[in-house]
Design an enzyme around this catalytic site. Structure first.
Site, mmCIF file in Angstrom:
data_model
loop_
_atom_site.group_PDB
_atom_site.id
_atom_site.type_symbol
_atom_site.label_atom_id
_atom_site.label_comp_id
_atom_site.label_asym_id
_atom_site.label_seq_id
_atom_site.Cartn_x
_atom_site.Cartn_y
_atom_site.Cartn_z
ATOM 1 C CE LYS A 72 9.148 -5.362 -7.321
ATOM 2 N NZ LYS A 72 10.158 -4.705 -6.499
ATOM 3 C CG ASP A 108 12.973 -6.587 -4.912
ATOM 4 O OD1 ASP A 108 13.878 -6.271 -5.714
ATOM 5 O OD2 ASP A 108 11.765 -6.298 -5.090
HETATM 6 P P1 NAP Z 1 4.009 -0.956 -4.406
HETATM 7 O O1 NAP Z 1 3.837 -2.415 -4.150
HETATM 8 O O2 NAP Z 1 3.149 -0.269 -5.405
HETATM 9 O O3 NAP Z 1 3.848 -0.200 -2.968
HETATM 10 C C1 NAP Z 1 3.855 1.178 -2.927
HETATM 11 C C2 NAP Z 1 3.998 1.663 -1.486
HETATM 12 O O4 NAP Z 1 4.112 3.097 -1.516
HETATM 13 C C3 NAP Z 1 2.803 1.357 -0.577
HETATM 14 O O5 NAP Z 1 3.255 1.167 0.725
HETATM 15 C C4 NAP Z 1 1.985 2.639 -0.691
HETATM 16 O O6 NAP Z 1 1.154 2.898 0.419
HETATM 17 C C5 NAP Z 1 3.092 3.671 -0.704
HETATM 18 N N1 NAP Z 1 2.646 4.929 -1.286
HETATM 19 C C6 NAP Z 1 2.286 5.151 -2.579
HETATM 20 N N2 NAP Z 1 1.931 6.442 -2.736
HETATM 21 C C7 NAP Z 1 2.079 7.036 -1.512
HETATM 22 C C8 NAP Z 1 1.865 8.362 -1.040
HETATM 23 N N3 NAP Z 1 1.426 9.349 -1.844
HETATM 24 N N4 NAP Z 1 2.121 8.633 0.266
HETATM 25 C C9 NAP Z 1 2.567 7.639 1.089
HETATM 26 N N5 NAP Z 1 2.773 6.365 0.699
HETATM 27 C C10 NAP Z 1 2.537 6.073 -0.601
HETATM 28 O O7 NAP Z 1 5.510 -0.638 -4.835
HETATM 29 P P2 NAP Z 1 6.816 -1.489 -4.501
HETATM 30 O O8 NAP Z 1 7.021 -2.524 -5.528
HETATM 31 O O9 NAP Z 1 6.745 -1.887 -3.072
HETATM 32 O O10 NAP Z 1 7.968 -0.383 -4.729
HETATM 33 C C11 NAP Z 1 8.111 0.679 -3.798
HETATM 34 C C12 NAP Z 1 9.383 1.502 -4.127
HETATM 35 O O11 NAP Z 1 10.553 0.699 -3.946
HETATM 36 C C13 NAP Z 1 9.459 2.026 -5.562
HETATM 37 O O12 NAP Z 1 10.030 3.320 -5.542
HETATM 38 C C14 NAP Z 1 10.409 1.069 -6.252
HETATM 39 O O13 NAP Z 1 11.077 1.655 -7.355
HETATM 40 C C15 NAP Z 1 11.374 0.823 -5.097
HETATM 41 N N6 NAP Z 1 12.126 -0.427 -5.254
HETATM 42 C C16 NAP Z 1 13.459 -0.314 -5.484
HETATM 43 C C17 NAP Z 1 14.217 -1.452 -5.634
HETATM 44 C C18 NAP Z 1 15.678 -1.327 -5.879
HETATM 45 O O14 NAP Z 1 16.292 -2.290 -6.332
HETATM 46 N N7 NAP Z 1 16.283 -0.207 -5.564
HETATM 47 C C19 NAP Z 1 13.634 -2.719 -5.561
HETATM 48 C C20 NAP Z 1 12.264 -2.786 -5.309
HETATM 49 C C21 NAP Z 1 11.527 -1.624 -5.168
HETATM 50 P P3 NAP Z 1 -0.406 2.446 0.408
HETATM 51 O O15 NAP Z 1 -0.392 0.988 0.814
HETATM 52 O O16 NAP Z 1 -1.020 3.351 1.408
HETATM 53 O O17 NAP Z 1 -0.925 2.665 -0.989
#
Ligand code: NAP
Length: 284
Positions: A72, A108
């Site tokens: 994103k 979002d």
């Molecule tokens: P992203 O930009 O890739 O960010 C991932 C986040 O997760 C970062 O804060 C990362 O921390 C953390 N993380 C990853 N692996 C981890 C681990 N092993 N332990 C602790 N923290 C960890 O992803 P995103 O786009 O923000 O999406 C995040 C989540 O929100 C996903 O599950 C996505 O499906 C969900 N989401 C849902 C909706 C909905 O409509 N329901 C909408 C948007 C997103 P670091 O910075 O330390 O790597």
């Protein structure tokens, strides 16, 4: 009913890595049918390098779509006409083309606001909120809460520097960033929001051991699947009201639908499609 896929059908895509877990195709294709628009929505697995090329090609061909994790922030740099939400968060989850130029929005922000309001039944304005994560989704959550007037926000992320960067960009002094997780011990929050990617895989550990906290009023997990996430299950086992990301998925998808098609989204049909899938009935 929409016409069958034909030579004029508009293609909308979900671009991300991974994408196979996503339920967006279920709700968006149900929306196309319910609204009677000639479109089809598919998920394409895509790495970071190919994202700009794919977004540009799809938009030039008259299509559009969503961008999901972890792209994103990269997508925000690809769009030529970012919405205010994209400019403020530095993250883009929706794109389309107008007169050959790529436009982008971050639905979002709106999706989270609508889903949270439905969960709480009221404004979160006076809530103490803990946000877990600092990726694209966390940026949307933070902006939405700040715009709702929430004053007490704490941000915790595995990589503290990323949390600091997000707070500098969006929250400034209104957001407290914690370093090591121990700094949360004994804390009390009205709402804990999981916006890490933990929960995507049912085998993931919980993003935070709730035993660390003295008090939790509610849990909203952005992750979702066919069953309640482990974090939601754990919160409920403590007697804490909890919801997963299903309603946010519907609401951000409805806002995206409105950007692509210029008409009100059939939200009830989208929610019904998600519920039918979760109950194992297949799309209605
Ligand atoms: P992203 O930009 O890739 O960010 C991932 C986040 O997760 C970062 O804060 C990362 O921390 C953390 N993380 C990853 N692996 C981890 C681990 N092993 N332990 C602790 N923290 C960890 O992803 P995103 O786009 O923000 O999406 C995040 C989540 O929100 C996903 O599950 C996505 O499906 C969900 N989401 C849902 C909706 C909905 O409509 N329901 C909408 C948007 C997103 P670091 O910075 O330390 O790597």
């Amino acid at each position: 009913m929409t016409t069958a896929i034909n030579a004029c059908t508009r293609v909308l895509t979900l671009l991300g890595d991974p994408v196979s877990h996503s339920l967006s195709p279920i709700i968006q294709n149900a929306a196309c049918v319910a609204a009677g628009v000639d479109g089809v929505y598919v998920a394409l697995h895509c790495d970071q390098e190919r994202l700009p090329m794919l977004m540009e090609s799809i938009a030039q061909a008259g299509g559009g779509g969503n961008v999901t994790l972890p792209h994103k922030e990269r997508a925000a740099a690809v769009v030529k006409h970012p919405s205010e939400a994209v400019r403020r968060t530095g993250a883009c989850n929706t794109f389309w083309s107008e007169e050959g130029q790529i436009h982008g929005d971050n639905t979002d922000v709106e999706g989270f606001r609508r889903a949270l309001e439905r969960f709480l039944g009221r404004s979160p304005r006076d809530h103490r909120v803990l946000i877990l994560g600092a990726g694209g989704a966390a940026r949307a959550v933070l902006l939405s809460l700040l715009d709702e007037g929430v004053k007490d926000i704490t941000l915790y992320n595995r990589t503290v520097e990323r949390a600091r960067a997000v707070s500098r960009r969006i929250g400034g002094e209104r957001v407290r960033v914690v370093g090591p997780v121990e700094e949360l011990d004994g804390g009390g929050f009205d709402l804990v929001v999981n916006s890490t990617r933990l929960g995507l895989d049912p085998a993931d550990p919980v993003p935070l051991d709730l035993n660390r906290l003295e008090r939790v009023g509610g849990v909203m997990d952005l992750a979702y699947g066919d069953a309640p996430t482990v974090f939601v299950q754990e919160a409920r086992a403590f007697g804490v009201p909890a919801t997963d990301g299903g309603e946010m998925l519907v609401q951000q998808g409805a806002a995206s639908f409105e950007r692509w098609w210029g008409e009100e989204a059939p939200v009830d049909s989208m929610r019904a499609a998600l519920e039918a899938r979760r109950e194992g009935k297949g799309a209605p």
